[in-house]
Enzyme design. Structure first.
Site, short mmCIF file in Angstrom:
data_model
loop_
_atom_site.label_atom_id
_atom_site.label_comp_id
_atom_site.label_asym_id
_atom_site.label_seq_id
_atom_site.Cartn_x
_atom_site.Cartn_y
_atom_site.Cartn_z
N HIS A 14 41.85 34.58 46.10
CA HIS A 14 41.00 33.75 45.26
C HIS A 14 40.11 32.88 45.98
O HIS A 14 40.28 31.97 45.68
CB HIS A 14 41.67 33.09 43.78
CG HIS A 14 42.28 34.13 42.94
ND1 HIS A 14 42.67 34.78 42.29
CD2 HIS A 14 42.09 35.71 42.88
CE1 HIS A 14 42.69 35.16 40.61
NE2 HIS A 14 42.36 35.97 41.96
N GLU A 33 37.04 41.66 36.03
CA GLU A 33 39.21 41.24 35.79
C GLU A 33 38.70 40.29 35.48
O GLU A 33 40.01 40.16 34.88
CB GLU A 33 39.46 42.22 36.86
CG GLU A 33 40.74 42.60 36.60
CD GLU A 33 41.56 41.09 37.01
OE1 GLU A 33 42.68 41.40 36.55
OE2 GLU A 33 40.68 40.52 38.33
#
Ligand SMILES: [Zn+2]
Length: 451
Positions: free
Chosen positions: A418, A320
């Site tokens: 992230h 993804e």
């Protein structure tokens, strides 16, 4: 009319009783938390193409069987294989300000590297692509473009601030290269005032520029320092050095676990998250949480002895984060084999307290789910929003599949998204389980009521 209303209320009472049982199951017997501990602590960051991503495939296969899947498929896909490398360096120097300082930085996914010895250049700060265009080649050539755009603190939902600024992360390098820049840097996509830089994918757009320049994200505090220093010395220099590489695409897999439907085995209700993650953290909230929550959908049916009418699938999507190789492979097979999907749900917004579902209006799905809002209210699901889904199930919308996005509380997600700080210790066991319970309950209700 009275009879009809009574029948509707009785059905809702039955549903409420069953949903209570489902929540009790998740809050006492869920494997979500222990599964996530293994995925994050034993395997860790799982970037597509890495050994860890492959280990995660084998782990998911076993976890799906353990959850009670009748069958587990490995669905092949090709994925980009980007490697960060071990050097990432950014030094701010200014003789005027007597500065020679390291700044916290991370390379953006898919970025090329600097020359081996690094590069050093002046910095030009811009607030928009329009400003960059106005400055043009004359002012930009040979410099490092700094997209100095903060998350809007007035946004109530941080993901909307992300939506406004992520274009600089994704497309900033190509636009900077168009005007002759040698590198670009963005502010990290976050409200969090700390020194964790946030990575994420970028794309080179050959229609904008044929040149590929390296691109990075500065931490929130590092970006503030650079911004502040530039107001006092616009001749300051940044030194940038990294060694990222784009290797040839690599083979990988989605992992699909299935419980066969008792009445309509050829009609599928799927839920999923993505198995890959960025390499810098452990991929706990993004998206280990979604993976373990949807694996737990199967255990709920098995443990509570509920035989679904439709086939129930959990899909652990690969890639993804930087390519959607898995999403496209799932779509391709669904399209070629004309697989009938009743609904597709994705959980990819962290393992935080459930707040809402976003549901497509396709095929009456929104109306159906909205009618269940009173059942979910005691469990703190406050809203059924129009429109939903996620990156992995997005392609299925082309086939007319109603897509659903699970929406947990969003306030802390972009603190760690992230970063190397997306680790297992940031997961609250109960919040993770409440999310799993909300998802399991919705899949149960769709299976029961879909005609
Ligand atoms: Zn994600």
């Amino acid at each position: 009319m009275f009879v009809l209303v009574c029948a509707f209320l009785n059905a809702q009472t039955d549903d409420s009783t069953q949903v209570r049982k489902i929540y009790d199951f998740y809050l006492t017997q869920s494997k979500s938390y222990s599964n996530l501990e293994v995925l994050t602590k034993k395997i860790g960051g799982r970037l597509s193409g890495s050994k860890q991503a492959q280990d995660a495939v084998y782990w998911a296969k076993k976890a799906l069987y353990d959850a009670g899947a009748d069958t587990v498929y490995l669905q092949p896909c090709m994925v980009p294989h980007w490697v960060r490398g071990s050097i990432e360096k950014c030094v701010l120097t200014s003789s005027k300000l007597k500065l020679n300082k390291n700044l916290a930085i991370t390379t953006l996914g898919s970025s090329v590297s600097t020359p081996m010895a690094g590069l050093k250049a002046n910095v030009i700060s811009v607030a928009s692509f329009e400003e960059l265009e106005q400055l043009g080649v004359e002012k930009v050539k040979g410099k490092i473009v700094f997209y100095n755009v903060k998350f809007d603190d007035t946004r109530i939902i941080p993901s909307s601030a992300y939506g406004e600024t992520v274009k600089f992360r994704v497309h900033g390098a190509s636009y900077a290269a168009k005007y002759g820049a040698v590198a670009s840097v963005v502010r990290s996509m976050t409200h969090a005032r700390n020194n964790f830089p946030h990575t994420g994918n970028m794309k080179y757009d050959p229609m904008v520029s044929k040149e590929k320049i390296p691109t990075f994200a500065l931490s929130y505090l590092a970006a503030n320092e650079l911004s502040e220093a530039l107001t006092k010395d616009n001749e300051l220099m940044l030194f940038l050095q990294n060694e990222s590489k784009n290797l040839p695409d690599a083979p990988s897999f989605n992992v699909i676990g299935e419980i066969k439907g008792s009445e309509k085995p050829n009609e599928y209700i799927i839920s999923g998250g993505h198995l890959d993650s960025w390499d810098n953290g452990e991929g706990a909230h993004d998206d280990g949480a979604g993976v373990v929550q949807t694996i737990d959908v199967l255990s709920m049916f098995k443990k509570l002895g509920i035989k679904p009418k439709h086939s129930i699938r959990t899909v652990c999507f690969m890639n993804e984060e930087n390519g959607l190789g898995g999403a496209n492979a799932y779509f391709k097979e669904a399209d070629e084999k004309k697989l009938k999907h009743i609904a597709a749900l994705e959980t990819d917004a962290g393992g935080f307290s459930p707040r809402a579902f976003g549901v497509d209006t396709t095929a009456g799905m929104y109306k159906m789910v909205l009618a269940w809002l009173p059942i979910f209210k005691p469990y703190l699901i406050e809203q059924i929003k129009v429109g939903g889904g996620g990156a992995d199930i997005g392609p299925l919308e082309k086939l007319g599949v109603p897509c659903i996005g699970f929406e947990p509380d969003n306030q802390r997600y972009f603190d760690i998204h992230h970063t190397s700080d997306d680790t297992f210790d940031k997961i609250n066991k109960r919040e993770l389980e409440l999310g799993a319970a909300a998802i399991g309950s919705l899949i149960y209700l769709i299976d029961k009521h879909h005609k």
